[in-house]
Each structure stands twice: as structure tokens, then as C-alpha cells.
Design a protein around this motif. Structure first.
Motif, PDB file in Angstrom:
ATOM      1  N   PRO A 112      -0.949  20.402  21.105  1.00 30.38           N
ATOM      2  CA  PRO A 112       0.361  20.886  21.304  1.00 30.38           C
ATOM      3  C   PRO A 112       1.406  19.819  21.608  1.00 30.38           C
ATOM      4  O   PRO A 112       1.918  19.600  22.452  1.00 30.38           O
ATOM      5  CB  PRO A 112       0.070  21.839  22.415  1.00 30.38           C
ATOM      6  N   LEU A 113       1.664  19.208  20.330  1.00 32.21           N
ATOM      7  CA  LEU A 113       2.646  18.087  20.297  1.00 32.21           C
ATOM      8  C   LEU A 113       3.542  18.789  19.284  1.00 32.21           C
ATOM      9  O   LEU A 113       3.586  19.523  18.376  1.00 32.21           O
ATOM     10  CB  LEU A 113       2.108  16.803  19.877  1.00 32.21           C
ATOM     11  N   ALA A 114       4.950  18.000  19.562  1.00 29.46           N
ATOM     12  CA  ALA A 114       6.088  18.324  18.598  1.00 29.46           C
ATOM     13  C   ALA A 114       6.695  17.077  18.095  1.00 29.46           C
ATOM     14  O   ALA A 114       6.685  15.994  18.516  1.00 29.46           O
ATOM     15  CB  ALA A 114       7.204  19.062  19.337  1.00 29.46           C
ATOM     16  N   ILE A 115       7.042  17.226  16.694  1.00 26.03           N
ATOM     17  CA  ILE A 115       7.719  15.948  16.062  1.00 26.03           C
ATOM     18  C   ILE A 115       9.303  16.340  16.082  1.00 26.03           C
ATOM     19  O   ILE A 115       9.783  17.399  15.403  1.00 26.03           O
ATOM     20  CB  ILE A 115       7.095  15.832  14.515  1.00 26.03           C
ATOM     21  N   ASN A 116       9.904  15.367  16.437  1.00 25.27           N
ATOM     22  CA  ASN A 116      11.557  15.552  16.170  1.00 25.27           C
ATOM     23  C   ASN A 116      12.199  14.425  15.318  1.00 25.27           C
ATOM     24  O   ASN A 116      11.602  13.189  15.446  1.00 25.27           O
ATOM     25  CB  ASN A 116      12.314  15.610  17.391  1.00 25.27           C
TER      26      ASN A 116
ATOM     27  N   LEU B 133       0.707  -1.331   0.042  1.00 21.86           N
ATOM     28  CA  LEU B 133      -0.092  -0.229   0.191  1.00 21.86           C
ATOM     29  C   LEU B 133       0.926   1.370  -0.055  1.00 21.86           C
ATOM     30  O   LEU B 133       0.874   1.956  -1.056  1.00 21.86           O
ATOM     31  CB  LEU B 133      -0.939  -0.194   1.260  1.00 21.86           C
ATOM     32  N   PHE B 134       1.689   1.616   0.990  1.00 24.09           N
ATOM     33  CA  PHE B 134       2.427   2.764   1.131  1.00 24.09           C
ATOM     34  C   PHE B 134       3.584   2.409   2.127  1.00 24.09           C
ATOM     35  O   PHE B 134       3.615   1.195   2.952  1.00 24.09           O
ATOM     36  CB  PHE B 134       1.464   3.963   1.555  1.00 24.09           C
ATOM     37  N   GLU B 135       4.347   3.382   2.230  1.00 20.85           N
ATOM     38  CA  GLU B 135       5.616   2.997   3.227  1.00 20.85           C
ATOM     39  C   GLU B 135       5.534   4.560   4.119  1.00 20.85           C
ATOM     40  O   GLU B 135       5.273   5.618   3.317  1.00 20.85           O
ATOM     41  CB  GLU B 135       6.981   2.799   2.852  1.00 20.85           C
ATOM     42  N   ASP B 136       6.098   4.288   5.537  1.00 19.34           N
ATOM     43  CA  ASP B 136       6.277   5.660   6.110  1.00 19.34           C
ATOM     44  C   ASP B 136       7.557   5.521   6.825  1.00 19.34           C
ATOM     45  O   ASP B 136       8.063   4.435   7.227  1.00 19.34           O
ATOM     46  CB  ASP B 136       5.036   5.698   7.033  1.00 19.34           C
ATOM     47  N   ASP B 137       7.948   6.557   7.210  1.00 20.09           N
ATOM     48  CA  ASP B 137       9.379   6.604   8.188  1.00 20.09           C
ATOM     49  C   ASP B 137       8.793   6.992   9.543  1.00 20.09           C
ATOM     50  O   ASP B 137       7.613   7.113  10.017  1.00 20.09           O
ATOM     51  CB  ASP B 137      10.135   7.862   7.697  1.00 20.09           C
ATOM     52  N   VAL B 138       9.960   6.637  10.342  1.00 22.38           N
ATOM     53  CA  VAL B 138       9.645   6.660  11.808  1.00 22.38           C
ATOM     54  C   VAL B 138      10.263   8.071  12.624  1.00 22.38           C
ATOM     55  O   VAL B 138      11.157   8.489  12.013  1.00 22.38           O
ATOM     56  CB  VAL B 138      10.321   5.530  12.571  1.00 22.38           C
ATOM     57  N   VAL B 139       9.227   8.757  13.402  1.00 19.98           N
ATOM     58  CA  VAL B 139       9.800  10.025  14.022  1.00 19.98           C
ATOM     59  C   VAL B 139       9.258   9.765  15.530  1.00 19.98           C
ATOM     60  O   VAL B 139       8.847   9.057  15.774  1.00 19.98           O
ATOM     61  CB  VAL B 139       9.024  10.945  13.177  1.00 19.98           C
ATOM     62  N   CYS B 140       9.772  10.887  16.165  1.00 17.88           N
ATOM     63  CA  CYS B 140       9.659  11.031  17.621  1.00 17.88           C
ATOM     64  C   CYS B 140       8.608  11.867  17.857  1.00 17.88           C
ATOM     65  O   CYS B 140       8.697  12.955  17.483  1.00 17.88           O
ATOM     66  CB  CYS B 140      11.012  11.184  18.190  1.00 17.88           C
ATOM     67  N   LEU B 141       7.734  11.703  18.648  1.00 12.92           N
ATOM     68  CA  LEU B 141       6.464  12.411  19.113  1.00 12.92           C
ATOM     69  C   LEU B 141       6.681  12.709  20.526  1.00 12.92           C
ATOM     70  O   LEU B 141       6.922  11.829  21.292  1.00 12.92           O
ATOM     71  CB  LEU B 141       5.182  11.805  18.707  1.00 12.92           C
TER      72      LEU B 141
ATOM     73  N   ARG C  25      15.553  21.016  19.994  1.00 10.10           N
ATOM     74  CA  ARG C  25      16.909  20.809  19.610  1.00 10.10           C
ATOM     75  C   ARG C  25      17.166  19.227  18.759  1.00 10.10           C
ATOM     76  O   ARG C  25      16.348  18.543  19.050  1.00 10.10           O
ATOM     77  CB  ARG C  25      17.765  20.845  20.704  1.00 10.10           C
ATOM     78  N   GLN C  26      18.355  19.440  18.168  1.00  6.40           N
ATOM     79  CA  GLN C  26      18.479  18.229  17.352  1.00  6.40           C
ATOM     80  C   GLN C  26      18.926  17.132  18.320  1.00  6.40           C
ATOM     81  O   GLN C  26      19.857  17.153  19.057  1.00  6.40           O
ATOM     82  CB  GLN C  26      19.554  18.448  16.126  1.00  6.40           C
ATOM     83  N   MET C  27      18.266  15.929  18.380  1.00  5.90           N
ATOM     84  CA  MET C  27      18.585  14.950  19.272  1.00  5.90           C
ATOM     85  C   MET C  27      20.023  14.100  18.833  1.00  5.90           C
ATOM     86  O   MET C  27      20.074  13.888  17.569  1.00  5.90           O
ATOM     87  CB  MET C  27      17.500  13.741  19.271  1.00  5.90           C
TER      88      MET C  27
END
Length: 322
Positions: free
Chosen positions: A264-268, A171-179, A189-191
Motif C-alpha cells: 500500500p504505497l503511493a507515487i507522487n 540500456l534504458f532511461e527512467d524518470d525520478v518519482v517520489c514514493l 495532493r500535488q506537491m
């Protein structure tokens, strides 16, 4: 007299002859009706007489007339031929606009509500009288058995190795991020790798027994270990838990972006090169040829395949499900 197993020699040809001679009351007329020679029909009639132990047709003043036994066989023969025809004739073409079918699909609950909403919207447009039931994949849910029994029509999954006995299509692919919450110390800041591993991790409970996801498999191969402090059975609990703690959650970007748009969440970005999560559609051979199930799979593909989520919502899936 017919023997106990004589009916085992009955075939469709004999049934058609029996029906014809009983309704025509004439071997020659029956032969014309069946587009066969009279000797062929006479031979079949002799076989029927041997099997039934009855003359079936006897002479009368006006030609031939069925015996009592023959007349008693007429209705069962009609039913038998109708049933055989129902088996042989292809089913009526599936019409989505008139279908009242309930379609059942199981998905991991990190398929965000936006994507599920697009699937429902497309089904409502194409088949307004049908229904769709979403089932959540959990550690106690035997989705393979549900597919085999017909309790499910399809499953959306992303196991590293799909079950080999089920049919699959990508179907599709997705990458992994940190929430994380917007005010989290790591949000601005950059982890680094040590930042990620030492952070307090909220981790989903595996939704398939014995299955490890992309993240856990990759960390194990790299001999790395993250600091897991809590497990959660449902992804829809993740955003609220993140808002109240300093935990972080690693998951599909689509899920994270949808949650961030609501709260109010952030993605890194994660400083570890996790492989992409590959999502695919699974179904069982029992529904492979069913036209309505085939159509249902096509609608899911039209929504979830690359480019379909934001445009071309009405295009047909180009990958064959044959």
C-alpha cells in the motif's frame, strides 16, 4: 654442441620440419608432405642440427633413421605443435543450450525484482544449464577491479559519468518519482517545491565511492537542499521503512511502480525537473571478444532496452557490441 641460447632461434617452420623428417625418415618425403622443395627442407635440417648439436637423421641400411636424440625430440615436438595450433585455432563456437557457465553481473539493487526476473527467465530459456549470479553494488565493492579480474562479466549502472576505461552501451532511461505510504499527507495532493524539500527524505547510501546520483547532483546545481533524515544501504528495505514512517523516497519510476504493486504505497510526481536516470551496461576489454560474454550482454539488452520489457522478449539485440 648447442649453445645455451640456441633454442631461441627455433620457430614454427623448424618445428614442422623436425616433426616431418623424424616421422618420414626421409628429407624428400618430408618435403612432399610439407609441400616444400627438398633444398628448403635440407637447409632447415642443417639449422636444426646446428641448434641441437645432433645429426637427427643418419644413414642406415634401409635409408635414414633417427638418432637417439632425434627420437627423444619427437614427442616434445608433437606437443609443441599441438599447443601452437591450439593458440592459432579459434575457440569452439559458444552453444548456449549446452553451456554450464556461471555468468556474473553486478547491479544496483533498485533494479526491481521484475526486471531481474525477466533477465533470469530469458537466460533459463536460452541456456538452461547455465547459472547467473547477481552481485549488489555497494560503496565497498570495487566493480571496476572485479571486471578487470574476470570476477564480473558485466555491470548495470547509472552514474552520471560512466568510467572511461570501461566499455559501455546504453540500456534504458527512467524518470525520478517520489514514493511514500498510501496514507502519507502528501500522497493525495500535488506537491510544491517547498513540500518536497521539507518532507522527511529517506536516501540511499551511495553505491560507488565518491559518486553522487542524479538527484543530489541536480539539487546541488540548483542550490537546493532536501531534508534527509535517514540513509538506507539496500533498496529492498525502502518500502517497509516508508510504510512505518512519514518519510518519502525519490527513485526510479520502475522501482516505485513495482513496490506500489506489492504494497500500500503511493507515487507522487516531483515538482523539480530532475534529469532522467540513464542506465547502461559496462564491461571490460578482457571479455569484449569472448563469445559467451558477448551473448550474455545481448540477452540483457534484449530484456532491458525500450520495448523489450513488455514485448519482443525473444528478439535479438539490435545494437552491435562489436
Amino acid at each position: 654442441m648447442a649453445t645455451s641460447n640456441s633454442w631461441e632461434s627455433i620457430d614454427v617452420h623448424l618445428l614442422r620440419v623436425l616433426h616431418a623428417v623424424l616421422t618420414e625418415c626421409s628429407v624428400s618425403n618430408a618435403a612432399r608432405r610439407l609441400n616444400q622443395s627438398q633444398p628448403s627442407v635440407s637447409t632447415a635440417l642443417r639449422r636444426l642440427r646446428d641448434i641441437t648439436g645432433d645429426p637427427i637423421l643418419v644413414r642406415s641400411r634401409n635409408g635414414m633413421t633417427p638418432t637417439e636424440r632425434g627420437m627423444a625430440l619427437l614427442e616434445p615436438v608433437k606437443i609443441a605443435l599441438a599447443q601452437i595450433e591450439a593458440i592459432a585455432v579459434q575457440q569452439v563456437r559458444f552453444n548456449p543450450a549446452q553451456s554450464r557457465r556461471v555468468f556474473n553481473i553486478a547491479t544496483p539493487d533498485y533494479l526491481n525484482a521484475g526486471l531481474i526476473g525477466q533477465i533470469v527467465a530469458r537466460l533459463r530459456k536460452q541456456a538452461p544449464q547455465s547459472q547467473v549470479a547477481f552481485h549488489s553494488l555497494g560503496p565497498d565493492y570495487d566493480y571496476a577491479r572485479a571486471l578487470e579480474l574476470g570476477e564480473l562479466d558485466a555491470v548495470i549502472g547509472n552514474w552520471p559519468q560512466p568510467p572511461e576505461h570501461l566499455r559501455t552501451v546504453p540500456l534504458f532511461e527512467d524518470d525520478v518519482v517520489c514514493l511514500m505510504r498510501a496514507g502519507h499527507p502528501l500522497a493525495s495532493r500535488q506537491m510544491k517545491v517547498e513540500d518536497y524539500l521539507q518532507a522527511e527524505h529517506l536516501v540511499p547510501t551511495p553505491y560507488a565511492v565518491g559518486q553522487r546520483g542524479v538527484i543530489d547532483l541536480h539539487l546541488a546545481r540548483e542550490r537546493l537542499k532536501r531534508n534527509v533524515v535517514a540513509y538506507v544501504p539496500y533498496f529492498n528495505l525502502v518500502p517497509q521503512l516508508l510504510l512505518q514512517t512519514d518519510m518519502v523516497f525519490s527513485g526510479p519510476r520502475l522501482f516505485a511502480e513495482y513496490a506500489k504493486a506489492q504494497l500500500p504505497l503511493a507515487i507522487n510526481e516531483i515538482p523539480i525537473a530532475f534529469p532522467h536516470m540513464h542506465f547502461y551496461l559496462l564491461w571490460h576489454d578482457r571479455t569484449h571478444q569472448a563469445e559467451e560474454c558477448r551473448w550474455f550482454r545481448e540477452q540483457i539488452m534484449a530484456v532491458t532496452r525500450p520495448g523489450s520489457r513488455t514485448q519482443r522478449m525473444d528478439e535479438r539485440a539490435t545494437v552491435s557490441l562489436a
